[in-house]
Design an enzyme around this catalytic site. Structure first.
Site, mmCIF file in Angstrom:
data_model
loop_
_atom_site.group_PDB
_atom_site.id
_atom_site.type_symbol
_atom_site.label_atom_id
_atom_site.label_comp_id
_atom_site.label_asym_id
_atom_site.label_seq_id
_atom_site.Cartn_x
_atom_site.Cartn_y
_atom_site.Cartn_z
ATOM 1 N N LYS A 156 0.540 -0.655 -0.197
ATOM 2 C CA LYS A 156 -0.106 0.469 -0.055
ATOM 3 C C LYS A 156 1.057 1.188 -0.025
ATOM 4 C CE LYS A 156 -1.574 1.525 4.111
ATOM 5 N NZ LYS A 156 -1.294 3.226 4.281
ATOM 6 N N ASN A 157 1.423 1.235 1.249
ATOM 7 C CA ASN A 157 2.694 2.278 1.211
ATOM 8 C C ASN A 157 3.594 2.979 -0.508
ATOM 9 O OD1 ASN A 157 1.170 2.728 3.390
ATOM 10 N ND2 ASN A 157 3.431 2.341 4.586
ATOM 11 N N ARG A 216 -4.124 10.551 4.462
ATOM 12 C CA ARG A 216 -3.974 11.890 4.672
ATOM 13 C C ARG A 216 -2.966 11.867 3.698
ATOM 14 N NH1 ARG A 216 -0.173 14.761 7.780
ATOM 15 N NH2 ARG A 216 2.548 13.936 6.961
ATOM 16 N N CYS A 273 -4.757 13.959 12.630
ATOM 17 C CA CYS A 273 -5.108 11.759 13.045
ATOM 18 C C CYS A 273 -5.591 10.974 13.642
ATOM 19 C CB CYS A 273 -4.472 11.094 11.353
ATOM 20 S SG CYS A 273 -3.952 9.886 11.331
ATOM 21 N N ARG A 323 0.643 14.663 12.683
ATOM 22 C CA ARG A 323 1.253 13.746 11.792
ATOM 23 C C ARG A 323 1.431 15.559 10.543
ATOM 24 N NH1 ARG A 323 -0.810 8.110 9.720
ATOM 25 N NH2 ARG A 323 1.283 8.162 8.235
ATOM 26 N N PRO A 324 1.915 15.452 10.720
ATOM 27 C CA PRO A 324 2.534 17.621 10.088
ATOM 28 C C PRO A 324 3.180 17.551 8.717
ATOM 29 C CG PRO A 324 3.931 17.505 12.022
ATOM 30 C CD PRO A 324 3.488 16.536 12.275
ATOM 31 N N ASP A 343 5.490 20.021 7.510
ATOM 32 C CA ASP A 343 5.761 21.194 7.182
ATOM 33 C C ASP A 343 7.673 20.333 6.446
ATOM 34 O OD1 ASP A 343 6.835 19.659 9.791
ATOM 35 O OD2 ASP A 343 7.968 20.625 10.429
ATOM 36 N N ASP A 366 4.162 0.601 11.910
ATOM 37 C CA ASP A 366 3.509 -0.181 11.818
ATOM 38 C C ASP A 366 3.207 -1.815 12.221
ATOM 39 O OD1 ASP A 366 2.254 2.324 10.007
ATOM 40 O OD2 ASP A 366 2.342 2.190 7.685
ATOM 41 N N ARG A 418 -8.209 -0.260 4.876
ATOM 42 C CA ARG A 418 -7.173 0.763 3.867
ATOM 43 C C ARG A 418 -6.313 -0.042 3.367
ATOM 44 N NH1 ARG A 418 -6.646 4.925 7.678
ATOM 45 N NH2 ARG A 418 -4.882 5.458 6.065
HETATM 46 C C1 UD1 Z 1 4.563 7.166 6.276
HETATM 47 C C2 UD1 Z 1 3.238 5.732 5.975
HETATM 48 C C3 UD1 Z 1 3.591 5.244 7.583
HETATM 49 C C4 UD1 Z 1 4.187 5.017 8.782
HETATM 50 C C5 UD1 Z 1 4.886 6.083 8.367
HETATM 51 C C6 UD1 Z 1 6.551 5.801 9.068
HETATM 52 C C7 UD1 Z 1 2.739 5.975 3.654
HETATM 53 C C8 UD1 Z 1 1.141 6.129 3.128
HETATM 54 N N1 UD1 Z 1 2.712 6.131 5.380
HETATM 55 O O1 UD1 Z 1 3.657 7.916 6.760
HETATM 56 O O2 UD1 Z 1 1.817 4.071 6.882
HETATM 57 O O3 UD1 Z 1 3.478 4.969 9.605
HETATM 58 O O4 UD1 Z 1 5.782 6.423 6.885
HETATM 59 O O5 UD1 Z 1 6.994 4.919 8.654
HETATM 60 O O6 UD1 Z 1 3.529 5.201 2.951
HETATM 61 N N2 UD1 Z 1 6.685 14.702 10.302
HETATM 62 C C9 UD1 Z 1 7.402 15.667 10.289
HETATM 63 N N3 UD1 Z 1 6.565 17.111 9.361
HETATM 64 C C10 UD1 Z 1 6.569 16.832 8.051
HETATM 65 C C11 UD1 Z 1 6.230 14.972 8.302
HETATM 66 C C12 UD1 Z 1 6.678 14.309 8.831
HETATM 67 O O7 UD1 Z 1 7.665 15.864 11.494
HETATM 68 O O8 UD1 Z 1 6.264 17.265 7.387
HETATM 69 C C13 UD1 Z 1 6.818 13.188 11.625
HETATM 70 C C14 UD1 Z 1 5.814 13.440 11.767
HETATM 71 O O9 UD1 Z 1 4.769 13.666 12.614
HETATM 72 C C15 UD1 Z 1 6.024 11.683 11.883
HETATM 73 C C16 UD1 Z 1 7.459 11.391 11.554
HETATM 74 O O10 UD1 Z 1 7.429 12.422 11.122
HETATM 75 O O11 UD1 Z 1 6.600 12.117 13.749
HETATM 76 C C17 UD1 Z 1 7.532 10.252 10.432
HETATM 77 O O12 UD1 Z 1 6.351 10.567 9.850
HETATM 78 P P1 UD1 Z 1 6.839 10.177 8.473
HETATM 79 O O13 UD1 Z 1 7.855 9.530 7.968
HETATM 80 O O14 UD1 Z 1 6.253 11.482 7.288
HETATM 81 O O15 UD1 Z 1 5.200 9.165 7.880
HETATM 82 P P2 UD1 Z 1 4.203 9.504 6.441
HETATM 83 O O16 UD1 Z 1 4.892 9.603 5.496
HETATM 84 O O17 UD1 Z 1 2.984 9.939 7.091
#
Ligand code: UD1
Length: 421
Positions: free
Chosen positions: A22-23, A94, A118, A123-124, A126, A307, A399
């Site tokens: 999925k990811n 998301r 979420c 989950r920002p 930035d 996950d 999902r």
């Molecule tokens: C992806 C996966 C999700 C998995 C996660 C971590 C997909 C569709 N989803 O989610 O299943 O649990 O990786 O392996 O691939 N963060 C920030 N700022 C940002 C982005 C992220 O602070 O702009 C923080 C998040 O709040 C979190 C951490 O970084 O604490 C990891 O998030 P991220 O690796 O971005 O996860 P996703 O891509 O949302």
């Protein structure tokens, strides 16, 4: 609204084929917008999230068609006619935010609603935005929408991610492949799904070096062609079936896996006392039932995946002794604990850790899937709990797991889906 009803069954036995990841498929569908021609993607997991991403592409003007019993997708990017992603779709998933990079690159403007809070944390985004900004985009946030604009092409830039975010690495990578000049992403995520996306983009004509390491170097090209790609197997779905085997004292062979991607899960299961043996594309899991308590800490790849945290917590609630499960990626990812406690698990939350006192037995109860992996953990607990477990809100589970009830039934589980009005 449907529910899953599970009753304790004999140990799971047999073979299960793991679906495409999925990811991986979500960013890859978004990336197909970047091509000038049509792409064909194979090993599609036909999941609600995949349908949402396809709806998003159709909404903005691309052609999307499922083929071969929905195992294949044909995507015709065409002339994208709309730069705004609708709230109804982004709010549902998301990962729809991954459309931002391709949309900005393709049309010079992307408006995407800020993904809502979420269940598993704030989950920002930035880091995604910092990347676009460094590449010359102007970013504005108004009325709940994030708007990114660029005149002409994005410019290659040196980008350091404060945290190796999977989504930010993917979004920036998709924006960089058609940018003017060289982009480097430092402290990039190194998850297998990043490598899969880079493999697909490279097959379209992109120039990417270092995907799968913490520094990715992308040399922008002027155009990309459509391509064919096959999605890697879902390591989280596989890990969940490994735990299903372990928690039921079963004997299960998982087919269509990349054992290397599952190393952190296999290593932890062995420590718990589960027998795991690997072949080239399959994994054999056997458990005698004696489970040891262990400590688990979630980390970016190749650490133990966040996950899989809920599922391993369910397993450890049956182990002998005290385990400590620490969540370092998402701040609020213990929603399953309250539900597992309803099933008799003895778990206490202290800050970012769950202290799990293993128990001889769990008992079936009425529980609720609060998010995707929390739902998976409840299924696992239900498989070994005494009596009947009834799980509501299972749309979260759908999902991310392809026909999970059917796949488990084929292994001997007693699990039924009940459709509600
Ligand atoms: C992806 C996966 C999700 C998995 C996660 C971590 C997909 C569709 N989803 O989610 O299943 O649990 O990786 O392996 O691939 N963060 C920030 N700022 C940002 C982005 C992220 O602070 O702009 C923080 C998040 O709040 C979190 C951490 O970084 O604490 C990891 O998030 P991220 O690796 O971005 O996860 P996703 O891509 O949302």
């Amino acid at each position: 609204m449907s529910r899953l009803i599970i009753t304790e069954a004999a140990p799971l036995k047999g073979k299960v084929r793991i679906s495409g990841a999925k990811n991986s498929v979500l960013p890859i569908i978004a990336a197909s917008l970047l091509a000038e021609g049509e792409s064909t993607i194979e090993e599609i997991p036909y999941l609600n999230d995949v349908r949402i991403m396809c709806d998003l592409l159709s909404y903005i003007g691309a052609g999307v068609e499922f083929l071969d019993n929905r195992s294949k997708l044909r995507i015709i990017p065409g002339s994208v006619s709309c730069s705004t992603a609708p709230y109804e779709l982004v709010n549902k998933m998301r990962a729809s935010f991954l459309i931002m990079g391709p949309l900005l690159t393709k049309t010079g403007i992307a408006r995407v609603p800020l993904p809502g809070g979420c269940a598993i944390g704030s989950r920002p985004v930035d880091l995604h935005l910092k990347g676009f900004l460094a590449m010359g985009a102007e970013i504005k946030q108004e009325h709940g929408l994030i708007e990114a604009r660029v005149r002409g092409r994005l410019k290659g830039a040196k980008i350091y991610l404060d945290f190796p975010s999977v989504g930010a690495t993917e979004n920036i990578l998709m924006a960089a492949v058609l940018a003017d000049g060289v982009t480097t992403i430092e402290n990039a995520a190194i998850e297998p799904e990043i490598v899969d996306l880079a493999t697909y983009l490279t097959s379209m004509g992109a120039d990417i070096k270092g995907a799968g390491t913490d520094t990715i170097r992308i040399c922008g090209v002027s155009s990309l062609k459509g391509s064919s790609h096959s999605i890697i197997p879902d390591r989280i779905e596989a890990g969940t079936y490994m735990i299903a085997a372990a928690i039921t004292q079963g004997d299960v062979v998982l087919e269509n896996v990349v054992p290397d991607h599952l190393k952190p899960v296999s290593a932890k299961l062995r420590e718990i006392g589960v027998e795991v043996s690997e072949e080239l594309t399959s994994i054999h899991v056997r458990s005698s039932g004696k489970l040891n308590a262990v400590d688990v800490k979630t980390l970016p790849y190749p650490g133990f995946p966040t996950d899989m945290q809920a599922q391993v917590t369910a397993l450890l609630s049956r182990a002998r002794g005290t385990s400590i499960v620490t969540e370092t990626i998402f701040e609020n990812r213990f929603m399953h604990v309250g539900e597992l406690k309803r099933m008799g698990a003895n778990i206490k939350i202290e800050g970012r850790s769950a202290i799990v006192e293993g128990r001889e037995k769990l008992t079936g109860a009425l529980v609720k899937a609060t998010d995707l992996r929390a739902g998976a953990a409840l299924i696992l607990a239900g498989l070994c709990a005494e009596g009947k477990t009834e799980i509501s809100d299972i749309e979260h589970i759908d999902r991310g797991y392809v026909r999970i009830d059917e796949k488990l039934r084929a292994l001997g589980a007693k699990i039924e889906r009940v459709e509600e009005e």
